[in-house]
Design a protein around this motif. Sequence first.
Motif, PDB file in Angstrom:
ATOM      1  N   TRP A   1       0.836  -1.195   0.000  1.00 30.37           N
ATOM      2  CA  TRP A   1       0.000   0.000   0.000  1.00 30.37           C
ATOM      3  C   TRP A   1       0.875   1.250   0.000  1.00 30.37           C
ATOM      4  O   TRP A   1       0.594   2.220  -0.702  1.00 30.37           O
ATOM      5  CB  TRP A   1      -0.918  -0.009   1.208  1.00 30.37           C
ATOM      6  CG  TRP A   1      -2.141   0.850   1.088  1.00 30.37           C
ATOM      7  CD1 TRP A   1      -2.281   1.988   0.350  1.00 30.37           C
ATOM      8  CD2 TRP A   1      -3.392   0.650   1.727  1.00 30.37           C
ATOM      9  NE1 TRP A   1      -3.534   2.496   0.494  1.00 30.37           N
ATOM     10  CE2 TRP A   1      -4.240   1.691   1.335  1.00 30.37           C
ATOM     11  CE3 TRP A   1      -3.866  -0.315   2.600  1.00 30.37           C
ATOM     12  CZ2 TRP A   1      -5.547   1.805   1.788  1.00 30.37           C
ATOM     13  CZ3 TRP A   1      -5.164  -0.209   3.043  1.00 30.37           C
ATOM     14  CH2 TRP A   1      -6.006   0.838   2.641  1.00 30.37           C
ATOM     15  N   ALA A   2       1.944   1.239   0.777  1.00 30.56           N
ATOM     16  CA  ALA A   2       2.868   2.379   0.814  1.00 30.56           C
ATOM     17  C   ALA A   2       3.498   2.603  -0.554  1.00 30.56           C
ATOM     18  O   ALA A   2       3.652   3.752  -0.992  1.00 30.56           O
ATOM     19  CB  ALA A   2       3.944   2.149   1.873  1.00 30.56           C
ATOM     20  N   TRP A   3       3.841   1.539  -1.241  1.00 34.02           N
ATOM     21  CA  TRP A   3       4.428   1.670  -2.571  1.00 34.02           C
ATOM     22  C   TRP A   3       3.428   2.296  -3.543  1.00 34.02           C
ATOM     23  O   TRP A   3       3.788   3.194  -4.314  1.00 34.02           O
ATOM     24  CB  TRP A   3       4.896   0.315  -3.073  1.00 34.02           C
ATOM     25  CG  TRP A   3       5.494   0.373  -4.440  1.00 34.02           C
ATOM     26  CD1 TRP A   3       4.979  -0.136  -5.586  1.00 34.02           C
ATOM     27  CD2 TRP A   3       6.727   1.006  -4.821  1.00 34.02           C
ATOM     28  NE1 TRP A   3       5.804   0.127  -6.635  1.00 34.02           N
ATOM     29  CE2 TRP A   3       6.889   0.830  -6.211  1.00 34.02           C
ATOM     30  CE3 TRP A   3       7.704   1.710  -4.114  1.00 34.02           C
ATOM     31  CZ2 TRP A   3       7.977   1.332  -6.901  1.00 34.02           C
ATOM     32  CZ3 TRP A   3       8.796   2.203  -4.815  1.00 34.02           C
ATOM     33  CH2 TRP A   3       8.925   2.012  -6.187  1.00 34.02           C
ATOM     34  N   ASP A   4       2.180   1.865  -3.481  1.00 32.76           N
ATOM     35  CA  ASP A   4       1.142   2.447  -4.340  1.00 32.76           C
ATOM     36  C   ASP A   4       0.979   3.939  -4.067  1.00 32.76           C
ATOM     37  O   ASP A   4       0.878   4.748  -4.996  1.00 32.76           O
ATOM     38  CB  ASP A   4      -0.208   1.747  -4.126  1.00 32.76           C
ATOM     39  CG  ASP A   4      -0.228   0.324  -4.642  1.00 32.76           C
ATOM     40  OD1 ASP A   4       0.686  -0.049  -5.414  1.00 32.76           O
ATOM     41  OD2 ASP A   4      -1.152  -0.424  -4.258  1.00 32.76           O
ATOM     42  N   GLU A   5       0.960   4.298  -2.795  1.00 29.23           N
ATOM     43  CA  GLU A   5       0.798   5.707  -2.426  1.00 29.23           C
ATOM     44  C   GLU A   5       2.031   6.524  -2.819  1.00 29.23           C
ATOM     45  O   GLU A   5       1.906   7.676  -3.225  1.00 29.23           O
ATOM     46  CB  GLU A   5       0.515   5.846  -0.925  1.00 29.23           C
ATOM     47  CG  GLU A   5      -0.809   5.251  -0.506  1.00 29.23           C
ATOM     48  CD  GLU A   5      -2.018   5.876  -1.187  1.00 29.23           C
ATOM     49  OE1 GLU A   5      -2.011   7.111  -1.426  1.00 29.23           O
ATOM     50  OE2 GLU A   5      -2.977   5.145  -1.475  1.00 29.23           O
ATOM     51  N   TYR A   6       3.207   5.940  -2.710  1.00 30.39           N
ATOM     52  CA  TYR A   6       4.430   6.621  -3.141  1.00 30.39           C
ATOM     53  C   TYR A   6       4.372   6.910  -4.637  1.00 30.39           C
ATOM     54  O   TYR A   6       4.708   8.019  -5.077  1.00 30.39           O
ATOM     55  CB  TYR A   6       5.656   5.776  -2.798  1.00 30.39           C
ATOM     56  CG  TYR A   6       6.913   6.290  -3.439  1.00 30.39           C
ATOM     57  CD1 TYR A   6       7.559   7.412  -2.931  1.00 30.39           C
ATOM     58  CD2 TYR A   6       7.446   5.664  -4.562  1.00 30.39           C
ATOM     59  CE1 TYR A   6       8.710   7.898  -3.530  1.00 30.39           C
ATOM     60  CE2 TYR A   6       8.596   6.142  -5.162  1.00 30.39           C
ATOM     61  CZ  TYR A   6       9.225   7.258  -4.647  1.00 30.39           C
ATOM     62  OH  TYR A   6      10.358   7.736  -5.252  1.00 30.39           O
ATOM     63  N   LEU A   7       3.949   5.922  -5.418  1.00 28.23           N
ATOM     64  CA  LEU A   7       3.842   6.135  -6.865  1.00 28.23           C
ATOM     65  C   LEU A   7       2.795   7.195  -7.198  1.00 28.23           C
ATOM     66  O   LEU A   7       2.982   7.984  -8.135  1.00 28.23           O
ATOM     67  CB  LEU A   7       3.510   4.817  -7.571  1.00 28.23           C
ATOM     68  CG  LEU A   7       4.610   3.761  -7.544  1.00 28.23           C
ATOM     69  CD1 LEU A   7       4.118   2.476  -8.206  1.00 28.23           C
ATOM     70  CD2 LEU A   7       5.869   4.266  -8.224  1.00 28.23           C
ATOM     71  N   LEU A   8       1.723   7.245  -6.444  1.00 27.13           N
ATOM     72  CA  LEU A   8       0.703   8.271  -6.641  1.00 27.13           C
ATOM     73  C   LEU A   8       1.279   9.654  -6.339  1.00 27.13           C
ATOM     74  O   LEU A   8       1.067  10.603  -7.106  1.00 27.13           O
ATOM     75  CB  LEU A   8      -0.501   7.986  -5.741  1.00 27.13           C
ATOM     76  CG  LEU A   8      -1.683   8.919  -5.859  1.00 27.13           C
ATOM     77  CD1 LEU A   8      -2.339   8.783  -7.236  1.00 27.13           C
ATOM     78  CD2 LEU A   8      -2.699   8.615  -4.776  1.00 27.13           C
ATOM     79  N   ASP A   9       2.034   9.772  -5.247  1.00 23.43           N
ATOM     80  CA  ASP A   9       2.699  11.038  -4.925  1.00 23.43           C
ATOM     81  C   ASP A   9       3.681  11.447  -6.012  1.00 23.43           C
ATOM     82  O   ASP A   9       3.747  12.616  -6.390  1.00 23.43           O
ATOM     83  CB  ASP A   9       3.458  10.923  -3.604  1.00 23.43           C
ATOM     84  CG  ASP A   9       2.602  11.214  -2.398  1.00 23.43           C
ATOM     85  OD1 ASP A   9       1.432  11.604  -2.571  1.00 23.43           O
ATOM     86  OD2 ASP A   9       3.113  11.050  -1.270  1.00 23.43           O
ATOM     87  N   LEU A  10       4.428  10.488  -6.501  1.00 26.70           N
ATOM     88  CA  LEU A  10       5.403  10.758  -7.549  1.00 26.70           C
ATOM     89  C   LEU A  10       4.725  11.259  -8.817  1.00 26.70           C
ATOM     90  O   LEU A  10       5.176  12.223  -9.436  1.00 26.70           O
ATOM     91  CB  LEU A  10       6.216   9.495  -7.841  1.00 26.70           C
ATOM     92  CG  LEU A  10       7.407   9.630  -8.763  1.00 26.70           C
ATOM     93  CD1 LEU A  10       8.435  10.577  -8.179  1.00 26.70           C
ATOM     94  CD2 LEU A  10       8.015   8.269  -9.023  1.00 26.70           C
ATOM     95  N   ALA A  11       3.624  10.633  -9.192  1.00 27.13           N
ATOM     96  CA  ALA A  11       2.881  11.060 -10.374  1.00 27.13           C
ATOM     97  C   ALA A  11       2.336  12.472 -10.197  1.00 27.13           C
ATOM     98  O   ALA A  11       2.350  13.284 -11.133  1.00 27.13           O
ATOM     99  CB  ALA A  11       1.747  10.081 -10.662  1.00 27.13           C
ATOM    100  N   ASN A  12       1.870  12.784  -8.993  1.00 24.53           N
ATOM    101  CA  ASN A  12       1.330  14.124  -8.736  1.00 24.53           C
ATOM    102  C   ASN A  12       2.413  15.187  -8.794  1.00 24.53           C
ATOM    103  O   ASN A  12       2.174  16.292  -9.287  1.00 24.53           O
ATOM    104  CB  ASN A  12       0.630  14.172  -7.381  1.00 24.53           C
ATOM    105  CG  ASN A  12      -0.665  13.394  -7.387  1.00 24.53           C
ATOM    106  OD1 ASN A  12      -1.269  13.160  -8.431  1.00 24.53           O
ATOM    107  ND2 ASN A  12      -1.093  12.972  -6.210  1.00 24.53           N
TER     108      ASN A  12
ATOM    109  N   GLU B   1       5.071  15.076 -10.605  1.00 22.15           N
ATOM    110  CA  GLU B   1       5.545  15.203 -11.984  1.00 22.15           C
ATOM    111  C   GLU B   1       4.516  15.873 -12.885  1.00 22.15           C
ATOM    112  O   GLU B   1       4.711  15.943 -14.089  1.00 22.15           O
ATOM    113  CB  GLU B   1       5.931  13.836 -12.532  1.00 22.15           C
ATOM    114  CG  GLU B   1       7.186  13.282 -11.888  1.00 22.15           C
ATOM    115  CD  GLU B   1       7.602  11.947 -12.459  1.00 22.15           C
ATOM    116  OE1 GLU B   1       6.849  11.371 -13.269  1.00 22.15           O
ATOM    117  OE2 GLU B   1       8.685  11.478 -12.084  1.00 22.15           O
ATOM    118  N   GLY B   2       3.427  16.330 -12.300  1.00 21.79           N
ATOM    119  CA  GLY B   2       2.455  17.087 -13.072  1.00 21.79           C
ATOM    120  C   GLY B   2       1.349  16.270 -13.706  1.00 21.79           C
ATOM    121  O   GLY B   2       0.574  16.799 -14.493  1.00 21.79           O
ATOM    122  N   MET B   3       1.268  15.002 -13.409  1.00 23.61           N
ATOM    123  CA  MET B   3       0.166  14.203 -13.949  1.00 23.61           C
ATOM    124  C   MET B   3      -1.119  14.636 -13.257  1.00 23.61           C
ATOM    125  O   MET B   3      -1.093  15.126 -12.132  1.00 23.61           O
ATOM    126  CB  MET B   3       0.424  12.722 -13.725  1.00 23.61           C
ATOM    127  CG  MET B   3       1.588  12.208 -14.504  1.00 23.61           C
ATOM    128  SD  MET B   3       1.720  10.432 -14.273  1.00 23.61           S
ATOM    129  CE  MET B   3       2.964  10.060 -15.466  1.00 23.61           C
TER     130      MET B   3
END
Length: 116
Positions: A57-68, A70-72
Motif C-alpha cells: 500500500w505504501a508503494w502504491d501511495e508513493y507512486l501516486l505522490d510521484l505522479a502528482n 511530476e504534473g500528472m
Amino acid sequence: MPWASWLRARVSRREAPFLPDLDWAFVNPASVFASPHDVVRHPRLTIDCKREILQRWAWDEYLLDLANTEGMPESEPSRLEEVKAARRLVNAERSPDPAAPAAFFVLYHWDEALAA
C-alpha cells in the motif's frame, strides 16, 4: 500454492467469511481495506501479513505522490502518511519497548564451605 490459499484451506468454513481476499489485498490493498488502520486492526491477519499488505500500500501511495509531483492529473489525495502511521503500529506490535527495563540475571557462586 500461494500462501493465501493455504491459509484459507487451514481455516474452517465458518471462519472463512471473516478473512479478506488476501490474493487481491497484495495486488491492490485499497480495494480490499477501507483504510490502512483496518489492516492493523484485523484480528485474523498475522503481523507479517499486515506488514506485507501495508508495504504494498505504501508503494502504491508513493507512486501516486510521484505522479502528482511530476504534473500528472491528480486523481485522489495520497494516503502515504496514513499508511506510514499504520506501518509504525504494526512494527510496534512485534518489537519490544525500548524503554522497558532490561532483564537481568543474578549469578550465584556455589561455595562449598557455606553449604556445609
